[in-house]
Design an enzyme around this catalytic site. Structure first.
Site, PDB file in Angstrom:
ATOM      1  CD  GLU A 189      -2.879  -0.899   2.474  1.00 17.71           C
ATOM      2  OE1 GLU A 189      -2.423  -0.412   3.514  1.00 17.71           O
ATOM      3  OE2 GLU A 189      -4.043  -1.302   2.383  1.00 17.71           O
ATOM      4  CD  GLU A 381      -3.624  -5.831   2.742  1.00 17.51           C
ATOM      5  OE1 GLU A 381      -4.471  -5.191   3.381  1.00 17.51           O
ATOM      6  OE2 GLU A 381      -2.413  -5.570   2.766  1.00 17.51           O
TER       7      GLU A 381
HETATM    8  C1  BGP Z   1      -3.993  -2.664   5.218  1.00 17.67           C
HETATM    9  C2  BGP Z   1      -2.635  -3.177   5.567  1.00 17.67           C
HETATM   10  C3  BGP Z   1      -2.593  -4.431   6.348  1.00 17.67           C
HETATM   11  C4  BGP Z   1      -3.817  -4.723   7.166  1.00 17.67           C
HETATM   12  C5  BGP Z   1      -5.115  -4.259   6.601  1.00 17.67           C
HETATM   13  C6  BGP Z   1      -6.280  -4.263   7.556  1.00 17.67           C
HETATM   14  O1  BGP Z   1      -3.973  -1.283   5.265  1.00 17.67           O
HETATM   15  O2  BGP Z   1      -1.856  -3.401   4.425  1.00 17.67           O
HETATM   16  O3  BGP Z   1      -1.365  -4.533   6.985  1.00 17.67           O
HETATM   17  O4  BGP Z   1      -3.634  -4.796   8.471  1.00 17.67           O
HETATM   18  O5  BGP Z   1      -5.047  -2.995   6.033  1.00 17.67           O
HETATM   19  O6  BGP Z   1      -6.185  -3.153   8.389  1.00 17.67           O
HETATM   20  P1  BGP Z   1      -6.298  -3.252   9.946  1.00 17.67           P
HETATM   21  O7  BGP Z   1      -5.252  -4.213  10.355  1.00 17.67           O
HETATM   22  O8  BGP Z   1      -6.067  -1.893  10.464  1.00 17.67           O
HETATM   23  O9  BGP Z   1      -7.663  -3.737  10.227  1.00 17.67           O
END
Ligand code: BGP
Length: 479
Positions: A189, A381
């Protein structure tokens, strides 16, 4: 009539990230990194600033504290459970596993000439096992965690020298594990750099002062150059494909009012497409000129950088997608999302964290990305963050997650029928891990439950949730 549209068999996968999963923060000579100093702060207080936008004071406190409120130091204790976890992934039947390498495990300070042998040995074991299981690898080379030494002694990515240190790290990865890696992502990201500058580019926040935007964009530019140089080197050394990745927020205009539509275009351009445009087209998009001018943002881009960017673009485009967003010119009720706060969409439900659930938005995003770049697209993701509970029968009945996955998968199929060249889908946090945004263990995404709470209390035992069997069955039918 045959338009020769791509019709691939999708790769179905699952993901973790080193800092959120491994733990073992002081094992095997690992250096301390930017995630190890992020405290868990209950969401009732001003948690975003304290947990994501770190000041030197917070870092200094962390360095001398052994308190359990630093969840990334334990992660899911994957460092100790990796054998069982990989066996679970094998049982699940995924085609591809997305993981990241901890930079500070390979280069504890970040500026060493040679990698740490114990770090190499740890990843040797992981990659050997994945190879023997026949699970393909999607490697995020850098998923947020930056060796803290680079932040404190060099100023993080503000300093151009980080490009050289990063390339040294990349070369080790190419020399050592190339045969098992199919897809490489230089940065997770990459647009997180300007929403979350500490996580993204290792920029420490000054007390009571907003970030200097020129420094933020200079840092980001250095990551663009590092990415291009990695692709340049990688194309010479390995057979795998190189991608770029942005967090996609899928903006809708609140109404058909022209101003709302204009805002939708601007928000999507600056918040999402900017980074992908640079890395996929190979040059800064024209709309950023005005953005920089209006904010007095000044930073250095050399002629050599421009050439590098132009000649080393991504082979595929990937993105995270958790929620859609709304652009409105009027003040409306707001809700949170991945990295951004947005206007609430009255047509959508949200999870406990306010992230608006929108399967159709995934289809829209796939179409927008493919239409814009005409390169294969990987959903790197996606998933549902939920406070799962263990029921009386010692199981996790997460029918809401099954419903979420099912609806999103239907929309991926629709996007394929729309003509989008989709490479695959990677489910986020396939085994429960610490949340990158809020540092909570109890915001869970996995099909495998990890028994630990936000302060690291628990056995770290793994339990298959109901969604495990559902995803397993789905993947089996897709083969
Ligand atoms: C993205 C990231 C991840 C992940 C995901 C979910 O921004 O690449 O590392 O964690 O989001 O977010 P969160 O963990 O804050 O729920």
């Amino acid at each position: 009539m045959d338009l020769n549209l791509p019709n691939r068999k999708l790769l179905w996968g699952g993901a973790t990230a080193a800092s959120q999963y491994e733990g073992g923060w002081q094992e095997g000579n690992k250096g301390i990194d930017t995630q190890d100093v992020r405290p868990y702060v209950p969401r009732t207080s001003n948690a975003t600033t304290t947990t994501r936008l770190l000041t030197q004071k917070v870092i200094d406190e962390a360095k001398v504290s052994n308190h359990r409120r630093y969840p990334f130091r334990s992660g899911s204790q994957g460092y100790y459970h990796w054998e069982d976890d990989l066996a679970l992934l094998k049982e699940l039947g995924i085609d591809i596993y997305r993981l990241s390498i901890s930079w500070a495990r390979l280069f504890p300070r970040g500026d060493e000439q040679e990698p740490n042998p114990e770090g190499l040995a740890y990843y040797d074991k992981i990659f050997d096992r994945l190879r023997s299981y026949g699970i393909r690898v999607f490697l995020t080379m850098n998923h947020y965690a930056i060796p803290l030494y680079l932040v404190e002694h060099y100023g993080g990515w503000t300093n151009r020298i980080l490009i050289d240190f990063y390339l040294r790290f990349a070369k080790v990865v190419f020399e050592r594990w190339a045969d098992v890696i199919d897809y490489y992502l230089p940065f997770n990201e990459i647009n997180a750099g300007y929403f979350s500058p500490f996580n993204g580019v290792g920029l420490v926040k000054e007390e009571d002062k907003p970030y200097d935007q020129s420094l933020v964009f200079q840092s980001l530019h250095h990551q663009f150059v590092a990415s291009a140089k990695t692709i340049e080197l990688g194309h010479k050394m390995v057979k795998g494909k190189f991608g770029c990745m942005v967090a996609c927020f899928c903006y809708y205009p609140y109404s058909c009012k022209p101003e709302d539509n204009l805002k939708q275009v601007i928000d999507e351009n600056t918040n999402t497409w900017f980074c992908a445009d640079v890395l996929t087209r190979g040059y800064y998009p024209s709309y950023m000129q005005r953005f920089f001018e209006e904010r007095n943002i000044e930073f250095t881009i050399t002629e050599e950088d421009k050439k590098l960017l132009k000649e080393n673009t991504a082979d595929f485009v990937s993105f995270s997608y958790y929620q859609s967003s709304v652009a409105s010119t009027e003040e409306k009720e707001k809700t949170a999302g991945n990295l951004v706060v947005t206007t609430k969409n009255p047509y959508l439900e949200a999870n406990e964290w306010g992230w608006q659930i929108d399967p159709v938005g995934l289809r829209i995003t796939l179409n927008r990305v493919y239409d814009r770049y005409q390169k294969p697209v990987f959903i790197s993701e996606n998933g549902l963050g939920y406070r799962d509970v263990i029921s009386d029968d010692c199981k996790i009945h997460d029918e809401y997650r099954i419903d979420y996955l099912k609806k999103h998968f239907e929309q991926i199929k629709e996007a394929q029928r729309d003509g989008v060249d989709v490479l695959g889908y990677i489910m986020w946090g396939v085994i429960d891990i610490v949340s990158a945004g809020s540092c909570e263990m109890e915001k869970r995404y996995g099909v495998v439950y990890v028994d630990a709470d936000n302060l690291g209390n628990g056995s770290y035992r793994r339990i298959k949730k109901d969604s495990f069997a559902w995803y397993q069955d789905f993947i089996a039918k897709e083969k």
